[in-house]
Design an enzyme around this catalytic site. Structure first.
Site, PDB file in Angstrom:
ATOM      1  N   LYS A 168      -0.585  -7.142  -2.627  1.00 56.98           N
ATOM      2  CA  LYS A 168      -0.825  -8.421  -3.334  1.00 56.98           C
ATOM      3  C   LYS A 168      -1.643  -9.297  -2.140  1.00 56.98           C
ATOM      4  O   LYS A 168      -0.980  -9.991  -1.504  1.00 56.98           O
ATOM      5  CB  LYS A 168       0.285  -8.980  -3.846  1.00 56.98           C
ATOM      6  N   ILE A 169      -3.095  -9.251  -1.974  1.00 55.30           N
ATOM      7  CA  ILE A 169      -3.601  -9.739  -0.778  1.00 55.30           C
ATOM      8  C   ILE A 169      -4.425 -11.049  -1.397  1.00 55.30           C
ATOM      9  O   ILE A 169      -4.914 -10.828  -2.311  1.00 55.30           O
ATOM     10  CB  ILE A 169      -4.816  -8.620  -0.492  1.00 55.30           C
TER      11      ILE A 169
END
Ligand code: PMP
Length: 319
Positions: A168-169
């Site tokens: 989850k960048i």
């Protein structure tokens, strides 16, 4: 203090190892993560149980395990363990003391005031890893009641070898924003994104299931999806409570047009039935029975109403 809907700058955030008012939790414009999106984050939902006067944080541990995995992708060096992160989050929620559904947003990011898009750690002193957590009141992120009308986006999902969707960048949410914004501007409620080879990946910020011939189907983890915690929850509940197995396989775009049911799932999206895709009715155009029963059950479980799943719900308040 009781939080109202929306951002409350007087609420308490966790920033630079301290609990401070959100209005003081500010970063410098040179911060590496601000320049390059070099941070990872999570979204955790807190459900207020009014009759018990309790706040339940749904699968908080799983979220922090995923957060630390996301850190590995970006060579971030977190200083807190999963248990410590859970403890800080509970303390933060106690300090804010809300009595409504909440969303918790932890970020772990490159905090150095340095130029250069590199993820090296030998300059750790210059580009240290930092942690922040804030909380906001949140009801429904998408309308879970009406049946969504969504499109297949012409923006393609980020690829594992470009920006891994498994993490989850922060920076990868530009991809989400492009797909979702165009969907909204074109009059849809949300978007489904395809992989580079044209199969269904997931929703803009949620995973996707279809129902075909009474069977649940979802896309595999190597189809550039975020490995969703709600996705895993839905599969487990479907099996335990309705004896429904989930087939994990590639989904063609046109299966969306001929299947019986489609729904999104995610921490914010919860379980959101879809009744139209690209101007074609899904099934008979009404919310399908399997989507509905999974949604009803999910709402019961997350609010702590089902004793057998209480271990998925972390209590904020000691009683
Ligand atoms: N895919 C993407 C791209 C997301 O941002 C989210 C929301 N975190 C999901 C799927 C759903 O994941 P989860 O159920 O863990 O919230």
């Amino acid at each position: 203090m009781v939080l109202k809907e929306g951002t409350d700058l007087d609420s308490i955030a966790y920033f630079n190892e301290k609990f401070i008012p959100l209005r003081e939790a500010n970063i410098n414009i040179m911060t590496h993560a601000f320049q390059y999106g070099t941070g990872v984050f999570e979204g955790i939902k807190g459900y207020w149980n009014a009759s018990e006067k309790q706040m339940y944080l749904f699968k908080m541990k799983e979220h922090y395990i995923r957060l630390l995995n996301s850190c590995k992708l970006l060579r971030l060096e977190p200083t807190k363990s999963v248990d410590e992160l859970c403890k800080i989050t509970i303390e933060l929620m106690q300090k804010n003391n809300p009595t409504c559904d909440m969303y918790i947003r932890p970020n772990i990011y490159k905090a150095g005031l340095v130029i250069g898009p590199v993820l090296l750690n030998n300059e750790g002193r210059k580009n240290p890893t930092a942690l922040s957590i804030y909380t906001i009141p949140m009801g429904d992120y998408v309308d879970t009641a009406k049946g969504l009308h969504v499109c297949v986006s012409n923006w393609i999902r980020v690829d594992d070898n470009a920006i891994p969707a498994r993490g989850k960048i922060q920076g990868s949410y530009v991809n989400t924003a492009l797909a979702k914004t165009d969907a909204l501007l074109n009059g849809f409620d949300d978007a489904i994104v395809l992989t580079q080879d044209g199969h269904v990946s997931e929703g803009s910020a949620m995973n996707l299931f279809i129902v075909r011939d009474g069977k649940l189907v979802t896309t595999p983890v190597n189809e550039n999806i975020l490995e969703g915690i709600t996705r895993a929850t839905v599969m487990e509940l479907a099996k335990n409570e309705f004896n429904l197995d989930t087939e994990i396989r590639k989904i063609d775009r046109t299966e969306l047009y001929v299947c019986d049911e489609v729904f999104f799932c995610g921490t914010a999206a919860q379980v959101s039935p879809i009744t139209m895709v690209d101007h074609r009715s899904v099934g008979n155009g009404k919310i399908g029975p399997i989507s509905k029963k999974l949604q009803d059950l999910y709402f019961e479980v997350v609010r702590g109403h089902k004793k057998e799943y209480r271990n998925w719900c972390a209590s904020v308040f000691n009683k």
